[in-house]
Design a protein around this motif. Structure first.
Motif, short mmCIF file in Angstrom:
data_model
loop_
_atom_site.label_atom_id
_atom_site.label_comp_id
_atom_site.label_asym_id
_atom_site.label_seq_id
_atom_site.Cartn_x
_atom_site.Cartn_y
_atom_site.Cartn_z
N CYS A 1 0.85 -1.20 0.00
CA CYS A 1 0.00 0.00 0.00
C CYS A 1 0.88 1.25 0.00
O CYS A 1 1.95 1.28 0.61
N ASP A 2 0.39 2.28 -0.66
CA ASP A 2 1.13 3.55 -0.69
C ASP A 2 0.98 4.32 0.61
O ASP A 2 1.88 5.05 1.02
N PHE A 3 -0.16 4.19 1.25
CA PHE A 3 -0.33 4.74 2.60
C PHE A 3 -1.19 3.78 3.40
O PHE A 3 -1.89 2.92 2.84
N LEU A 4 -1.12 3.90 4.73
CA LEU A 4 -1.75 2.93 5.63
C LEU A 4 -3.07 3.49 6.14
O LEU A 4 -3.10 4.48 6.87
N SER A 5 -4.17 2.86 5.73
CA SER A 5 -5.50 3.27 6.19
C SER A 5 -5.87 2.38 7.37
O SER A 5 -6.02 1.17 7.22
N VAL A 6 -6.03 2.99 8.53
CA VAL A 6 -6.19 2.26 9.78
C VAL A 6 -7.58 2.51 10.35
O VAL A 6 -7.99 3.66 10.54
N ASN A 7 -8.29 1.42 10.65
CA ASN A 7 -9.58 1.50 11.34
C ASN A 7 -9.41 0.98 12.77
O ASN A 7 -8.90 -0.12 12.97
N ALA A 8 -9.87 1.75 13.74
CA ALA A 8 -9.82 1.31 15.14
C ALA A 8 -10.83 2.11 15.94
O ALA A 8 -11.10 3.28 15.63
N TYR A 9 -11.38 1.49 16.96
CA TYR A 9 -12.42 2.12 17.77
C TYR A 9 -12.07 2.05 19.25
O TYR A 9 -12.87 1.61 20.08
N TRP A 10 -10.83 2.51 19.58
CA TRP A 10 -10.46 2.61 20.98
C TRP A 10 -11.39 3.61 21.67
O TRP A 10 -11.65 4.69 21.17
N GLU B 1 8.20 3.67 6.94
CA GLU B 1 7.87 5.10 6.90
C GLU B 1 6.86 5.36 5.76
O GLU B 1 7.24 5.76 4.65
N LYS B 2 5.62 5.17 6.06
CA LYS B 2 4.54 5.48 5.13
C LYS B 2 3.53 6.38 5.83
O LYS B 2 3.39 6.34 7.06
N PRO B 3 2.81 7.19 5.06
CA PRO B 3 1.77 8.01 5.69
C PRO B 3 0.69 7.13 6.33
O PRO B 3 0.34 6.07 5.80
N ILE B 4 0.16 7.57 7.44
CA ILE B 4 -0.93 6.89 8.12
C ILE B 4 -2.18 7.78 8.04
O ILE B 4 -2.12 8.98 8.36
N VAL B 5 -3.27 7.20 7.61
CA VAL B 5 -4.56 7.88 7.64
C VAL B 5 -5.50 7.03 8.50
O VAL B 5 -5.71 5.85 8.20
N VAL B 6 -6.03 7.60 9.54
CA VAL B 6 -6.99 6.89 10.39
C VAL B 6 -8.34 6.99 9.69
O VAL B 6 -9.01 8.02 9.75
N THR B 7 -8.72 5.93 9.00
CA THR B 7 -9.89 5.98 8.12
C THR B 7 -11.21 5.69 8.83
O THR B 7 -12.27 5.98 8.29
#
Length: 566
Positions: free
Chosen positions: A439-448, A469-475
């Motif tokens: 993936c070019d950037f990391l799409s992260v789903n979490a419900y803490w 070292e990739k961009p993280i987007v909390v999707t």
């Protein structure tokens, strides 16, 4: 109108909006009774098209096959092209009793061609089935309501013997100059070969060539041209260029005269890339601040008119957001037009939702076909900066990883101008994601703080350490809130709890250098899958920052306070 602009100036184009005869078929008797040729008019109701039949009180909970019928007239003999922009979920189309098209998938278009249709009245019958199964896309456990019916426009166009069937534009940017390659497919529905002139124009630049196409055949030509002094599309200055493929040629001797056809679209010149932890548009970093948006409305279901789409986008922008994640399927192309015009960034996703290795093999072909159809439909939208290949699948399982890798190869082979991602909850579930590698950037789903307790900071530390070292987007992140429920104690399901959680998350994400952005789950409350209705208040996914009628909760104001100067 199915777009915000005219897609042709030469064809006689109309939509078949309005009242259609409608009949549910819970026993699936229509095939055997041959409804396609002998529709039981005397038993039918009348229903508006486009609409979700579930938005009508009588059919609110109906899942299964149903049939539509209407008549229309043509004034003169000629070929007619029928485009169905969205039928949920399976569709079969009959014209005057003969099948002319079939399609699987709610969110991408399909066509049927009637050659040399006689003048006069004709009958159109459509079978639609919104049943989900284990191997369908989405499958039977997908967490959104299975709206059924002809929920997007049906467009009919009279086309000449040779017409432009498809236009695909690619380009490379060199400073303020663009080198454009336009791939144009012509379809000859007549028996005689033809060699029409084809002109492609982008803004004020144009190029012309002749194209040979045999009778009853298709031919594809690629024309190249340069566009100078390009004004790039940016979120702050969303410059759009008209693109047109225009055809001119002589008709057969027996008919005399000339024919003309055209197909029009729009593009915006821009580059998308990543650098370190940043997402770059035209080489400049952008901070993603957005929402997830389902196509759902209490009055309209999944069939949203232009005014609802305009209002949604206005509310998104008023909150200070600059991005939309289309969850979990391609949204209406007219909504994407509005994003193009407003400079709002978009992640488009296909409905490969929570698939594991037991179902990945059975859904692989469907997923690939849906991805291709989405890219072919939406490749010219500059607002789309990324294709998302899946949501919350079992990305720790080898079969899922390899299946997703094949989807990436498919996307790259058709359109290499956008970023690739998947929305993953693998780490939140305690697993290692095997798809993040490509993936070019990391799409992260979490419900803490909602489904379970945990520390967002520690969680993001782990993402940073494990995947390079990739961009993280909390999707996806957020909390449910029943509208109007406000407590001093900030208890769960209250607007107060949702607003406090959202505020803490947004503050953390904006301060963290590794996080390139976020998309709140979700824009507004939406109907949930019927099987989950008993576990959710109001039978809805109540995590919207607005309620289903787009009235603000406390969380909307919290988001706006942090993202705007108001």
């Amino acid at each position: 109108m199915h777009r915000t602009f005219e897609t042709t100036t030469e064809r006689r184009q109309r939509t078949l909006d309005g009242q259609w005869e409608f009949l549910t078929d819970p026993g699936n008797e229509g095939y055997e009774a041959d409804y396609g040729e002998s529709f039981p008019t005397e038993e039918a109701d009348r229903l508006s098209v486009p609409s979700s039949w579930n938005a009508h009180r009588e059919y609110a909970d109906y899942v299964g096959p149903a049939w539509y019928r209407r008549t229309f007239e043509t004034r003169a003999e000629g070929s007619q092209l029928f485009t169905f922009h969205g039928v949920a979920r399976d569709a079969t189309v009959y014209l005057d009793g003969e099948e002319i098209a079939s399609h699987e998938g709610s969110y991408t278009p399909f066509t049927g061609l009637a050659r040399n249709l006689d003048a006069g009245e004709h009958e159109l019958v459509v079978r639609a089935d919104n049943t989900r199964r284990e191997a369908t896309l989405p499958h039977d456990d997908a967490d959104w309501f299975p709206h059924g019916g002809i929920h997007r426009e049906v467009v009919v166009e009279r086309v000449p013997d040779v017409y432009v069937r498809n236009l695909a534009v690619d380009y490379d940017l060199y400073g303020d100059e663009a080198t454009v390659a336009a791939e144009v497919t012509l379809h000859n529905v007549g028996p005689r070969p033809a060699e029409p002139d084809l002109t492609v124009s982008v803004g004020d630049a144009s190029v012309t060539d002749s194209v040979e196409v045999d009778g009853m055949d298709a031919a594809t030509a690629t024309l190249a041209l340069d566009v100078e002094d390009v004004d790039r599309w940016t979120p702050d200055d969303p410059m759009l260029y008209d693109v047109e493929a225009r055809l001119h040629g002589e008709r057969a001797e027996r008919e005399g005269g000339a024919f003309v056809d055209d197909l029009r679209d729009r593009i915006g010149f821009r580059t998308v890339s990543t650098g370190g932890r940043e997402i770059l548009v035209n080489g400049e970093p952008v901070d993603i601040a957005g929402v997830n948006r389902h196509e759902d409305h209490p009055e309209w279901g999944s069939a949203q008119p232009l005014r609802v789409q305009e209002r949604d986008l206005d509310l998104i922008r008023r909150a200070g957001c600059n991005a939309v994640r289309c969850s979990h399927y391609p949204n209406h192309p007219r909504f994407l037009d509005l994003c193009d015009e407003a400079g709002v960034l978009v992640v488009e996703e296909i409905p490969l939702w929570q698939v594991d290795e037991s179902t990945m093999v059975s859904t692989q072909e469907r997923a690939q076909r849906t991805l291709l159809e989405a890219i072919e439909r939406d490749r010219h939208h500059p607002s789309i900066f990324a294709w998302s290949l899946s949501n919350e699948c079992a990305n720790d399982e080898a079969t899922v990883v390899e299946g997703t890798r094949k989807l990436k190869w498919t996307a790259d082979g058709v359109d290499g101008s956008r970023l690739i991602t998947v929305a993953s909850n693998s780490d939140w579930e305690g697993e290692t994601d095997g798809v993040f590698e490509f993936c070019d950037f990391l799409s992260v789903n979490a419900y803490w703080g909602w489904y379970r307790d945990g520390d967002w900071g520690e969680f993001l530390d782990g993402i940073e350490a494990d995947y390079g070292e990739k961009p993280i987007v909390v999707t996806e992140f957020g909390a449910g809130a029943v509208p109007g429920d406000r407590t001093h104690e900030g208890r769960k399901w209250s607007e107060s709890y949702q607003a406090d959680l959202l505020a803490d998350c947004v503050d953390l994400f904006r301060e963290r250098e590794s996080v390139a952005g976020f998309t709140v789950w979700q824009f507004c409350d939406t109907l949930t899958d019927p099987d989950r209705a008993m576990t959710r208040p109001r039978t809805r996914n109540n995590k919207g920052v607005l309620d289903e009628y787009r009235r603000p909760k406390e969380a909307y104001r919290v988001l706006r306070d942090r993202l705007t100067d108001e």
